[in-house]
Enzyme design. Structure first.
Site, PDB file in Angstrom:
ATOM      1  N   CYS B 252       0.863  -1.180   0.000  1.00 44.94           N
ATOM      2  CA  CYS B 252       0.000   0.000   0.000  1.00 44.94           C
ATOM      3  C   CYS B 252       0.894   1.222   0.000  1.00 44.94           C
ATOM      4  O   CYS B 252       1.622   1.472  -0.951  1.00 44.94           O
ATOM      5  CB  CYS B 252      -0.979  -0.018   1.165  1.00 44.94           C
ATOM      6  SG  CYS B 252      -0.234  -0.152   2.792  1.00 44.94           S
ATOM      7  N   ARG B 257      -2.277  -0.679   5.516  1.00 44.38           N
ATOM      8  CA  ARG B 257      -3.498  -1.191   4.890  1.00 44.38           C
ATOM      9  C   ARG B 257      -3.259  -2.580   4.297  1.00 44.38           C
ATOM     10  O   ARG B 257      -4.141  -3.429   4.302  1.00 44.38           O
ATOM     11  CB  ARG B 257      -3.968  -0.226   3.796  1.00 44.38           C
ATOM     12  CG  ARG B 257      -4.605   1.040   4.327  1.00 44.38           C
ATOM     13  CD  ARG B 257      -4.914   2.006   3.199  1.00 44.38           C
ATOM     14  NE  ARG B 257      -3.705   2.647   2.667  1.00 44.38           N
ATOM     15  CZ  ARG B 257      -3.680   3.484   1.627  1.00 44.38           C
ATOM     16  NH1 ARG B 257      -4.793   3.753   1.002  1.00 44.38           N
ATOM     17  NH2 ARG B 257      -2.557   4.027   1.227  1.00 44.38           N
TER      18      ARG B 257
END
Lengths: 162, 306
Positions: B252, B257
């Site tokens: 990410c 994330r």
């Protein structure tokens, strides 16, 4: 205790200087606790703004949603139409964003009711003086610097300064 | 001693149901005194550094992803000595069952779980739905800081290779699947940071050639829980094109994330080899002469890289 010697607080408006002194007098974990108290004390914006979210502007640099608006009103004792004006600050941030609310609470207590010139004179790196950078990381401190920058830009754009 | 594993229909469909617990299961375990004695330790890990202080699950301790798990100087995670000290201070022993939960659909909790896994902590689980679901269900929260009885944690050297990819690993990975979990605007190169997040300074926008775009939050339902196994299969097998046995790298912006996606691929769908590239776009988008694709197309394997 480590003092932050980079800048002193003499350049700050009195209320903001008091807040900075309070933070600097504490050890790091207690500074976080103080920031939490500011987050709890942040007043809600008045109903006329709550009902009209379009009147508030989002500060997109903050990790959590923060809405901000400023207004001016005659200073106490000032004649209508005279230059003596004071700036009122209104913030809105959700309870799930206590760090953002804490920053807003510091700026509210430190700057609300000051004249445009006093606000514009606050150094851009004032948030560094709180001594929170290590405890909450430089990345998170950027949110507060952005918030102060946004307030100053809005004050600078007021009609009498434009 | 590991704490018993939760049995329910939703979890049973996952490859490793022992990696998740539900809010109801955790509430019962706490009521039953599971936190006494350090067999079960509940950890809150949030994006907001003050959120724990506003109210947390009774008995939970706080671990901050940035100040506790990242090295202060080098862009890396803490070493074995620092991790052992952190774990012990939080009441965690090597054989404790650790349940981690947090804000934003467990985005940061999954990141903390991934770091625990770098140190080979055996029994670490996520609270399905995280902090928001616990609160939405009206379950108890308290503001009083938990003062744990110190745990007994050995100094364990981190073992990065099985679940962590570095830039050179990703360059050597071309030809095998990559999952980009950022927003579509970041994937296409329209922006180099998350919508509504601070600019974190990537020189170039776009994605790693051949990476499929599956934004991380698509793996989560509205209540923050992980989607069911059939839903996850539709996302990662049908849409992203992964097939059983694939060696996968997820990335990410800084690896937080993608930890959420890493968890879904590794433990819910059962891919054995899934690595999180934590350098992610803040490294790739600044690195000199690495290939980048802009726009919605995945792009092809760069010449001489397959």
């Amino acid at each position: 205790m480590r003092k932050l010697g980079v800048m002193n607080t003499s350049a700050l408006p009195a209320a903001l200087a008091d807040i900075v002194d309070d933070f600097q007098a504490l050890e790091e974990p207690e500074r976080l606790q103080l920031l939490l108290e500011f987050s709890r004390e942040l007043p809600d914006p008045p109903a006329r703004l709550q009902d009209h979210p379009e009147l508030m502007e989002q500060v997109v640099e903050c990790q959590s949603p923060l809405f901000l608006t400023i207004e001016t009103e005659p200073a106490d004792g000032g004649q209508p139409g005279a230059a003596a004006e004071r700036v009122r600050l209104f913030f809105k941030a959700p309870p799930e964003a206590p760090t953002t609310r804490g920053f807003a609470g510091v700026l509210h207590e430190g700057l609300d009711g000051l004249s445009p010139a006093e606000i514009l004179a606050v150094p851009d790196d004032m948030p560094d003086l709180l001594g929170l950078t290590r405890a909450i990381t430089p990345l998170r401190m950027r949110g507060m610097t952005a918030m102060l920058g946004r307030i100053k830009r809005k004050v600078a754009a007021l009609p009498q300064h434009g | 001693m590991p704490y018993p594993v939760e049995q329910n229909e939703k979890f049973a469909a996952y490859a490793h149901p022992e990696r998740l617990v539900s809010t109801g299961w955790l509430a019962s375990a706490i009521e039953g005194g599971a936190l006494d004695g350090g067999n079960l330790v509940v950890v809150e890990s949030d994006e907001d550094v003050l959120l724990y202080e506003t109210g947390h699950i009774p008995g939970a301790v706080k671990i901050d992803w940035h100040t506790d798990l990242n090295d202060e100087v080098t862009r890396d995670y803490v070493d074995g000595t620092a991790f052992a000290a952190l774990a012990a201070a939080k009441g965690i022993s090597r054989d404790s069952t650790v349940v981690i939960y947090g804000d934003k659909s467990n985005w940061w909790a999954a990141y903390a779980l991934w770091v625990f896994t770098l140190f080979g902590h055996e029994d670490v689980r996520l609270l399905d739905g995280g902090r928001d679901k616990w609160i939405a269900e009206g379950r108890p929260v308290i503001t009083e800081r938990t003062v744990p009885v110190p745990g007994d944690y050995p100094v364990v050297e981190r073992n990065d290779a099985p679940i962590r990819a570095f830039l050179a690993d990703v360059l050597a990975h071309f030809g095998k699947p990559l999952i980009d979990v950022r927003s579509v605007e970041e994937y296409t190169g329209q922006r180099t940071h998350m919508p509504a997040y601070p600019e974190e300074g990537a020189m170039r926008g776009g994605h790693i050639p051949t990476a499929a775009s599956i934004p991380w939050a698509r793996a989560a339902a509205e209540d923050g829980t992980y989607r069911s196994r059939p839903e996850l299969e539709a996302l990662y097998l049908d849409e992203a094109g992964l097939t059983e046995g694939d060696d996968v790298v997820a990335y990410c912006r800084i690896g937080e994330r993608s930890s959420h996606t890493w968890f879904a691929l590794k433990y819910l769908l059962g891919f054995d080899t899934v690595r999180n590239y934590d350098g992610s776009w803040t490294e790739w988008g600044n690195a000199v002469r690495v290939p980048i694709v802009k726009g919605t197309e995945r792009g092809s394997v760069p010449a001489g890289r397959a």
